[in-house]
Design a protein around this motif. Structure first.
Motif, PDB file in Angstrom:
ATOM      1  N   THR A 156       0.978  -1.274   0.020  1.00 11.86           N
ATOM      2  CA  THR A 156       0.065   0.217   0.049  1.00 11.86           C
ATOM      3  C   THR A 156       1.268   1.252   0.047  1.00 11.86           C
ATOM      4  OG1 THR A 156       0.271   0.236   2.582  1.00 11.86           O
ATOM      5  CG2 THR A 156      -2.345  -1.395   1.087  1.00 11.86           C
ATOM      6  N   GLY A 157      -0.081   2.732  -0.223  1.00 15.49           N
ATOM      7  CA  GLY A 157       0.711   3.956   0.864  1.00 15.49           C
ATOM      8  C   GLY A 157       1.485   4.014  -0.981  1.00 15.49           C
ATOM      9  N   VAL A 158       3.342   4.462  -0.319  1.00 12.73           N
ATOM     10  CA  VAL A 158       3.729   4.828  -0.860  1.00 12.73           C
ATOM     11  C   VAL A 158       4.615   3.308  -1.214  1.00 12.73           C
ATOM     12  CG1 VAL A 158       6.054   6.318  -1.336  1.00 12.73           C
ATOM     13  CG2 VAL A 158       4.879   6.325   0.457  1.00 12.73           C
ATOM     14  N   TYR A 159       4.960   2.777  -0.993  1.00 13.04           N
ATOM     15  CA  TYR A 159       5.489   0.787  -1.772  1.00 13.04           C
ATOM     16  C   TYR A 159       4.841   1.384  -2.865  1.00 13.04           C
ATOM     17  CZ  TYR A 159       8.202  -0.325   1.640  1.00 13.04           C
ATOM     18  OH  TYR A 159       9.052  -0.488   3.042  1.00 13.04           O
ATOM     19  N   LEU A 160       3.160   0.951  -2.972  1.00 12.42           N
ATOM     20  CA  LEU A 160       2.741   1.040  -3.881  1.00 12.42           C
ATOM     21  C   LEU A 160       3.215   2.049  -5.437  1.00 12.42           C
ATOM     22  CD1 LEU A 160       0.270  -0.871  -5.013  1.00 12.42           C
ATOM     23  CD2 LEU A 160      -1.361   0.438  -4.772  1.00 12.42           C
ATOM     24  N   SER A 161       3.507   3.028  -5.176  1.00  9.16           N
ATOM     25  CA  SER A 161       3.382   3.956  -5.798  1.00  9.16           C
ATOM     26  C   SER A 161       4.633   3.958  -6.379  1.00  9.16           C
ATOM     27  CB  SER A 161       3.466   5.755  -5.018  1.00  9.16           C
ATOM     28  OG  SER A 161       2.582   5.828  -4.487  1.00  9.16           O
ATOM     29  N   ILE A 162       5.744   3.837  -5.884  1.00  6.43           N
ATOM     30  CA  ILE A 162       7.077   3.598  -6.332  1.00  6.43           C
ATOM     31  C   ILE A 162       6.775   1.968  -7.024  1.00  6.43           C
ATOM     32  CG2 ILE A 162       9.038   2.473  -6.109  1.00  6.43           C
ATOM     33  CD1 ILE A 162       8.257   4.222  -3.071  1.00  6.43           C
ATOM     34  N   ILE A 163       6.256   0.797  -6.661  1.00  2.00           N
ATOM     35  CA  ILE A 163       6.198  -0.594  -7.676  1.00  2.00           C
ATOM     36  C   ILE A 163       5.218   0.006  -9.055  1.00  2.00           C
ATOM     37  CG2 ILE A 163       7.425  -1.790  -6.231  1.00  2.00           C
ATOM     38  CD1 ILE A 163       4.026  -2.855  -6.398  1.00  2.00           C
ATOM     39  N   THR A 164       4.606   1.080  -8.939  1.00  2.00           N
ATOM     40  CA  THR A 164       3.545   1.125  -9.762  1.00  2.00           C
ATOM     41  C   THR A 164       4.813   2.065 -10.453  1.00  2.00           C
ATOM     42  OG1 THR A 164       3.093   3.187  -8.917  1.00  2.00           O
ATOM     43  CG2 THR A 164       1.171   1.658  -9.237  1.00  2.00           C
ATOM     44  N   GLN A 165       5.244   2.800 -10.276  1.00  2.00           N
ATOM     45  CA  GLN A 165       6.515   3.599 -11.055  1.00  2.00           C
ATOM     46  C   GLN A 165       7.594   2.980 -11.660  1.00  2.00           C
ATOM     47  OE1 GLN A 165       9.318   6.658  -9.052  1.00  2.00           O
ATOM     48  NE2 GLN A 165       9.431   7.610 -10.729  1.00  2.00           N
ATOM     49  N   ALA A 166       8.037   1.790 -10.977  1.00  2.00           N
ATOM     50  CA  ALA A 166       8.598   0.415 -11.809  1.00  2.00           C
ATOM     51  C   ALA A 166       8.415   0.189 -13.154  1.00  2.00           C
ATOM     52  CB  ALA A 166       9.743  -0.125 -10.720  1.00  2.00           C
ATOM     53  N   LEU A 167       7.209  -0.405 -12.535  1.00  2.00           N
ATOM     54  CA  LEU A 167       6.708  -0.994 -13.770  1.00  2.00           C
ATOM     55  C   LEU A 167       6.202   0.058 -15.024  1.00  2.00           C
ATOM     56  CD1 LEU A 167       4.431  -3.898 -14.193  1.00  2.00           C
ATOM     57  CD2 LEU A 167       2.864  -1.459 -14.337  1.00  2.00           C
ATOM     58  N   THR A 168       6.092   1.271 -14.719  1.00  2.00           N
ATOM     59  CA  THR A 168       5.931   2.153 -16.262  1.00  2.00           C
ATOM     60  C   THR A 168       7.110   2.346 -16.522  1.00  2.00           C
ATOM     61  OG1 THR A 168       4.690   3.404 -14.535  1.00  2.00           O
ATOM     62  CG2 THR A 168       4.819   4.231 -16.648  1.00  2.00           C
ATOM     63  N   TYR A 169       8.259   2.237 -15.449  1.00  3.21           N
ATOM     64  CA  TYR A 169       9.858   2.757 -16.528  1.00  3.21           C
ATOM     65  C   TYR A 169      10.002   1.113 -17.172  1.00  3.21           C
ATOM     66  CZ  TYR A 169      14.654   4.100 -15.771  1.00  3.21           C
ATOM     67  OH  TYR A 169      16.442   4.334 -15.611  1.00  3.21           O
ATOM     68  N   ALA A 170       9.740   0.158 -16.660  1.00  2.00           N
ATOM     69  CA  ALA A 170      10.167  -1.144 -17.154  1.00  2.00           C
ATOM     70  C   ALA A 170       9.041  -1.125 -18.377  1.00  2.00           C
ATOM     71  CB  ALA A 170       9.772  -2.296 -16.761  1.00  2.00           C
ATOM     72  N   LEU A 171       8.192  -0.706 -18.464  1.00  2.00           N
ATOM     73  CA  LEU A 171       7.859  -1.161 -20.095  1.00  2.00           C
ATOM     74  C   LEU A 171       8.165   0.731 -20.721  1.00  2.00           C
ATOM     75  CD1 LEU A 171       3.750  -0.877 -19.420  1.00  2.00           C
ATOM     76  CD2 LEU A 171       4.244  -2.283 -20.228  1.00  2.00           C
ATOM     77  N   MET A 172       8.643   1.528 -20.891  1.00  2.00           N
ATOM     78  CA  MET A 172       9.367   2.187 -21.531  1.00  2.00           C
ATOM     79  C   MET A 172      10.857   1.360 -22.367  1.00  2.00           C
ATOM     80  SD  MET A 172      10.436   6.319 -20.876  1.00  2.00           S
ATOM     81  CE  MET A 172      12.469   5.474 -19.370  1.00  2.00           C
ATOM     82  N   LEU A 173      11.519   0.928 -21.124  1.00  2.00           N
ATOM     83  CA  LEU A 173      12.611   0.417 -21.280  1.00  2.00           C
ATOM     84  C   LEU A 173      12.282  -0.763 -22.567  1.00  2.00           C
ATOM     85  CD1 LEU A 173      14.990  -0.258 -18.263  1.00  2.00           C
ATOM     86  CD2 LEU A 173      14.705   1.320 -20.145  1.00  2.00           C
ATOM     87  N   ALA A 174      10.956  -1.141 -22.291  1.00  2.00           N
ATOM     88  CA  ALA A 174      11.124  -2.385 -23.072  1.00  2.00           C
ATOM     89  C   ALA A 174      10.471  -2.263 -24.876  1.00  2.00           C
ATOM     90  CB  ALA A 174       9.427  -3.311 -22.220  1.00  2.00           C
TER      91      ALA A 174
END
Lengths: 365, 271, 534
Positions: A156-174
């Motif tokens: 939850t909370g900030v953790y969730l924010s950070i991993i949603t960001q990581a997901l987006t970042y990974a997609l960008m790289l892909a």
């Protein structure tokens, strides 16, 4: 009737929908005026407004999960971009033989990469309905899988924010990789027409603008329906006291998953409407900055109001257009300062100010 | 108003708990906890705890800070998983294999130590959310209050003396009112077993008396576990008392017996 | 083809003239006469004789024969060095260096050699060098032998090895002997040599063994060579893994450096600082600016940059904390947004004040170069220094947090703010200092990064997601977690890279961390206890 009852307690929503309908009527009329008329609206302006409306829809989607469910998603740019790519793939297939290499099936960049066959995931995108379906389902599916994993283990909370960001970042790289089959760095562009009409045509531009406005209105109403239902109240309950909601018997994970997925689909539709208007989709749409910018639109307009998200999206983007024209270097300063200013001094956003003054007026009476 | 609602001879239909399917209570015991242990980073919060609750019984659990009272409730409601031991609700439900919503749905309600209500919702909405019934996504989405449910809500509102405040935001209530609202939410769930953590905290004497009345009137139809620090309140409840110490049961008995027990005195007053 | 022509020409000329060489030294005359002849065996002996004559110019003359520029001037019968000048040859006396003037080609006679002789001469020169007093020359001589393995090397080197004083030369000599035995005629000798060299990582040994495996006459030798080859390949592969591990640790160290400041601000204080990447960027730019001031002293400027970057980023960090973050404690999502805004401002500042492009930062000398451990395994100094630097920073930080008053106060505030305040800890000051510490470390990380990657306005953005992943993966609030988390992510990344490529490896790592957080939401080393449960 049901609609009116639903909007009874939503003064801001009433005004917003009124303005939206008025705009949807006025813009085509102003555009139809002769070019030398002082009130004439250029095609460029119509497209710009249409773009703002798709941003507004994206902001509404973010407000639904952030304002009402308490999930600060930094991944909505990814859903938006996925929707955009789905539409981009359709538009790419429509180019047909008019590409630089003149291949009837393969888009230019595939010919350039010496591919001989259309990858399997490009099949079907020559059909408009399929592309629209995918523009909703792909972001929805991603949100479903990601959300299922994340909410189930109670991130939850900030953790969730950070991993949603990581997901987006990974997609960008892909998506930057050529091998992915989405045009790599350059993305998808040079579109010619949609449903057989040229994208350069003024009428199509106005049509896209109206479609964006209608989808924004529909999206707003759909979110309103959810929020007015008991499900919406459960969502707010989860936002404010997640454990308590669980102890009175609600499956918090499923509620989150359902609303998150719905929100992702809205973002996907916004992306699908965005791409034909700006004429390009590339991996930079996945940038972490984009996601966070959406959050600031919402914060600026006022979270948990929905119409505030619309105000924020249009206001900030208008400012962006103006700044990048007048002082291109100053835009990031202004945006950065806006982030700080809104969080420090305007925690309830513009809509909050509006509500506040409304309450005070009532108190005087 | 208040006295009328709390008269023992009147039983409201909604205060009779719904039947829980398959819950076999023929042995007369509603909750079994056997050999339960929980360790937090080397610290044994619960140590070989055995605890049984009879159907319809009202039980007070007392003990000094850190005795494991709240942890015990966490285990029953699925918030904390014990390292060893078993925990059964009736004969059918193994609570250790269920999560919080499931446990809530089979009829175990819980009031937290710190009153937690949904502050951005009105009092009415708080109760509505807690109301027993299907809580799947779709049924929640299409849910509408019927007349019967509305009556029930009004009755509970009256019972917790918040009728006047029904459209106020719960966040604006006083501490005591929040406690009552939470009790009201517990009642709306219509649970078979209630776990009530420090209900008297922040209450005036009058409010406390009413709470005692309410709890004793609920006993019989409901099984209740009350965790409390206020000895006067416990005495007023006039029930069996379990003393926890260092994660295990130190003794069980009436309040008088407990207060006379040397070990208990030692635990409370220190060595 | 050309060589054949030369030989043919030599033979033909030889038959035409029977000129004798006249150098004034009987031994040289006889030897060079033989060299004009056709008997190549005799020629070898003649060359040997020249080499052992002790004549001052013997080496030069032999070199000349090898290079082909030593010629006989037919008229004066002197040995000359001939240099082509247009259509003529400029000749200088080989013995006294007198310039003799220009000659036509036909006035000069070559000393004909063939390939076998050429190799012989090379070895001869090498053997001569083997006896040189200069260990550098000796080493080069044995290395030449290593590069051209031949059976006869052993005989040449063996008498010298006992007298050899230089360790490197000596061990190289041993390798030469072993190698030359691999070429011995006697299969038994070859077998023994294979046994001796097994496990050697020398590329020439590996080549020889591969040769033997492919085409040795004796099947026994063939099999033994194949076994030895396989063993060598296993060792090479093992060192390959070791190298990947080293790359991984150094990449992990970079991650740890970037993340460790975040571990403090996020882990200890619970503050989400999205501007952390830009604080790293500030550190890198500080290095750049100091190098501008001291352009001739890259080493000193990097060392100076460490405290300077700590100060710059630390002060900016304290400014951010006092100016923005302290108003947002307890509202982590708002903190995230506000600090992101600050990161945009800092980025744009770098673009406006310095340059939107990357700026060059030079590496000091001690950072470049290799530490060659054996022929297949070498560590680059810059990676090595990064690892050491990372450990140093970690240790320093650990010391500050565990052993100083500030550390005690930081830990107290992070565990229970109200209680710490009641005990007289000035929590506002502690917050500011903690944030300054975390930011300062980010600046120091920036100095390290300036030595590895491009320094530009986007430097911070590239690391912020990775840094958060490290902290979240390792477990918030735990410095060890950050260390282990960063190193393992770095290592995993480097081991995946050869399979799937760099970008895909990065994506996979992100996805794996996301999945890992699902399984263990509190990371590798969770903060335990009841306090975190509520």
């Amino acid at each position: 009737m049901g609609l009116l009852r639903m909007l009874k307690n939503d003064k801001g929503g009433q005004i917003f929908l009124g303005v939206l309908v008025a705009t949807l009527i006025a813009v085509p009329i102003l555009h139809a005026l002769p070019t030398d008329h002082p009130l004439h609206l250029s095609t460029y302006m119509v497209t710009l407004l249409g773009k703002y409306l798709t941003y507004a829809l994206l902001a509404v989607a973010v407000d639904l999960v952030w304002g009402y469910l308490g999930i600060l998603s930094l991944g909505h740019a990814a859903f938006f971009a996925l929707g955009g790519y789905a539409m981009g793939m359709y538009l790419m297939r429509q180019i047909g033989e008019r590409g630089v290499y003149g291949d009837p099936v393969l888009p230019d960049f595939m010919v350039f990469l010496n591919w001989t066959e259309l990858p399997w995931f490009w099949h079907g995108f020559d059909m408009f309905w399929f592309a629209i379906l995918m523009a909703m389902c792909l972001p929805g599916l991603l949100a479903l899988v990601f959300g299922w994993l994340a909410f189930r283990s109670r991130v939850t909370g900030v953790y969730l924010s950070i991993i949603t960001q990581a997901l987006t970042y990974a997609l960008m790289l892909a998506f930057f990789r050529n091998e992915m089959g989405f045009g790599g760095n350059n993305g998808l562009t040079d579109f010619k027409d949609i449903l057989g009409f040229s994208l350069q045509d003024d009428g199509v531009r106005v049509g896209l603008f109206i479609a964006s406005g209608l989808m924004l209105g529909l999206g707003y109403l759909a979110c309103r329906v959810i929020i007015q239902s008991r499900l919406g109240r459960v969502a707010v309950a989860i936002r404010d006291a997640e454990d308590r909601t669980r102890f009175i018997g609600y499956r918090v994970e499923r509620v989150k998953l359902a609303i998150f997925t719905f929100s992702a689909m809205l973002a996907g539709i916004a992306g699908a409407l965005y791409v034909p208007q700006v004429g390009i989709i590339n991996p930079s749409e996945f940038q972490p900055l984009n996601s966070i910018e959406v959050v600031v639109w919402v914060a600026m307009g006022g979270r948990a109001t929905l119409y505030g998200a619309v105000i924020g999206a249009i206001g900030v983007n208008y400012a962006k257009t103006w700044f990048t024209g007048a002082f291109p270097d100053a835009w990031l300063f202004a945006l950065g300062a806006l982030f700080v200013f809104v969080t420090l001094f305007l925690p309830r956003g513009i809509a909050g100010l509006f509500k506040h003054s409304l309450l005070r007026k009532r108190a005087k009476v | 108003m208040k006295s009328g609602l709390l008269q023992r001879d009147r039983v409201f239909d909604f205060m009779t708990p719904k039947k829980v399917e398959g819950l076999d209570l023929k042995h007369g015991t509603v909750l079994y906890m056997e050999d339960v242990s929980v360790t937090f980073e080397g610290f044994k919060a619960i140590n070989q705890l055995n605890f049984y609750l009879n159907t319809g019984e009202l039980r007070c659990v007392i003990g000094p800070n850190g005795a494991g009272k709240t942890t015990m409730m966490d285990i029953i409601t699925g918030k904390t998983r014990p390292d060893t031991g078993s925990c059964w609700f009736g004969q059918k439900y193994n609570l250790l294999q269920m999560d919080e919503p499931e446990i809530a749905q089979i009829g175990i309600g819980r009031k937290f130590q710190k009153p937690t209500v949904f502050e951005q919702h009105t009092v009415f909405e708080n109760l509505e959310l807690a109301m027993a019934g299907p809580k799947t996504i779709w049924s929640t989405f299409v849910a509408k209050l019927n007349g019967e449910q509305r009556d029930q809500l009004d009755q509970i509102l009256a019972m917790i003396c918040l009728t006047e405040e029904h459209s106020r935001l719960a966040g604006l209530l006083s501490h005591g009112q929040k406690q009552w609202l939470e009790i009201g939410m517990l009642l709306m769930q219509n649970p078979l077993m209630l776990l009530v953590d420090e209900p008297a905290a922040g209450m005036t004497h009058q409010e406390m008396d009413r709470t005692v009345d309410l709890l004793t009137s609920l006993a019989g139809n409901h099984s209740i576990v009350v965790v409390e620090h206020d000895m006067e309140f416990v005495r007023a409840l006039n029930s069996r008392v379990t003393v926890l110490h260092q994660g295990a049961v130190l003794m069980e008995g009436s309040m008088d017996a407990v207060q006379k027990d040397e070990r208990v005195v030692e635990v409370y007053l220190g060595q | 083809m050309r060589i054949l022509t030369i030989i043919f020409l030599g033979l033909w000329l030889n038959s035409a003239y029977a000129a004798k060489v006249n150098t004034g030294d009987a031994l040289l005359d006889a030897a060079f006469d033989t060299l004009l002849g056709r008997d190549f065996v005799a020629k070898e002996q003649a060359l040997n004789a020249i080499a052992q004559s002790g004549h001052a110019k013997a080496d030069v003359l032999i070199q000349g024969v090898l290079a082909g520029n030593l010629k006989l001037e037919k008229q004066s019968r002197r040995l000359v060095f001939a240099e082509k000048q247009g259509r003529q040859f400029l000749a200088t006396d080989a013995l006294n260096g007198d310039v003799l003037g220009e000659f036509k080609k036909r006035k000069l006679k070559k000393f004909a050699i063939n390939n076998k002789l050429r190799r012989f001469i090379r070895d001869l020169i090498a053997t001569q060098n083997l006896k040189s007093p200069d260990p550098g020359l000796r080493l080069r001589a044995v290395q030449v032998m290593l590069a051209n393995p031949a059976a006869e090397h052993a005989a040449r080197v063996e008498p010298l090895i006992h007298a050899e004083t230089d360790e490197v030369v000596k061990s190289t000599m041993q390798r030469v002997i072993a190698l030359s035995h691999l070429n011995a005629d006697d299969p038994k000798l070859r077998l023994r040599a294979i046994h001796q060299v097994s496990g050697s990582l020398d590329p020439s040994v590996r080549n020889q063994l591969a040769d033997l495996t492919a085409k040795d006459a004796s099947p026994e030798v063939k099999a033994a060579a194949a076994r030895a080859l396989a063993q060598i390949d296993r060792r090479i592969a093992w060192f390959g893994h070791l190298e990947t591990l080293f790359f991984g640790i150094s990449a992990g160290s970079v991650l740890v450096l970037a993340a460790i400041g975040l571990a403090i601000t996020f882990g200890v204080m619970g503050v989400i600082n999205m501007a952390h990447g830009e604080l790293i960027m500030l550190g890198a730019y500080t290095t750049y600016l100091i190098q501008l001031v001291l352009p001739d002293l890259p080493g000193l400027s990097v060392l100076l940059a460490i405290p300077a970057a700590f100060a710059v980023s630390g002060l900016v960090g304290i400014g951010i904390e006092r100016g923005v973050i302290r108003f947002l404690y307890g509202r982590p999502l708002e903190t995230l947004l506000a600090t992101f805004g600050i990161s945009l401002i800092l980025q744009q500042l770098a673009r406006t004040l310095i340059s939107p492009q990357n700026v060059p930062v030079s590496n000091p000398d001690f950072m470049s170069g290799l530490w060659q451990i054996n022929s297949v395994f070498a560590l680059t100094y810059n990676r090595l220094y990064i690892i050491l630097f990372c450990l140093l920073v970690f240790a320093a930080l650990f010391f500050v947090l565990k052993r100083t008053r500030l550390g005690l106060e930081v830990r107290a505030v992070s565990q229970n703010r109200t209680m710490a305040r009641a005990m007289g800890v000035r929590s506002a000051r502690v917050d500011a200092l903690t944030f300054g510490l975390g930011s300062g470390i980010a600046g120091v990380a920036g100095v390290a990064l300036s030595q590895l990657t491009n320094v530009g306005p986007n430097l911070g953005q590239a690391y912020i997601v990775d840094s958060f992943m490290v902290v979240v993966f390792g477990g918030v609030g735990n410095l060890w977690g950050t260390l282990v988390g960063g190193l393992s992510l770095g290592i995993a990344n480097k081991f995946m890279e050869p399979w799937v490529g760099a970008v895909m490896a990065k994506i996979l790592i992100l996805v794996l961390v996301i999945l890992f957080i699902q399984k263990r939401p509190r990371g590798l080393f969770p903060q335990k206890g009841r306090a975190t449960e509520h």
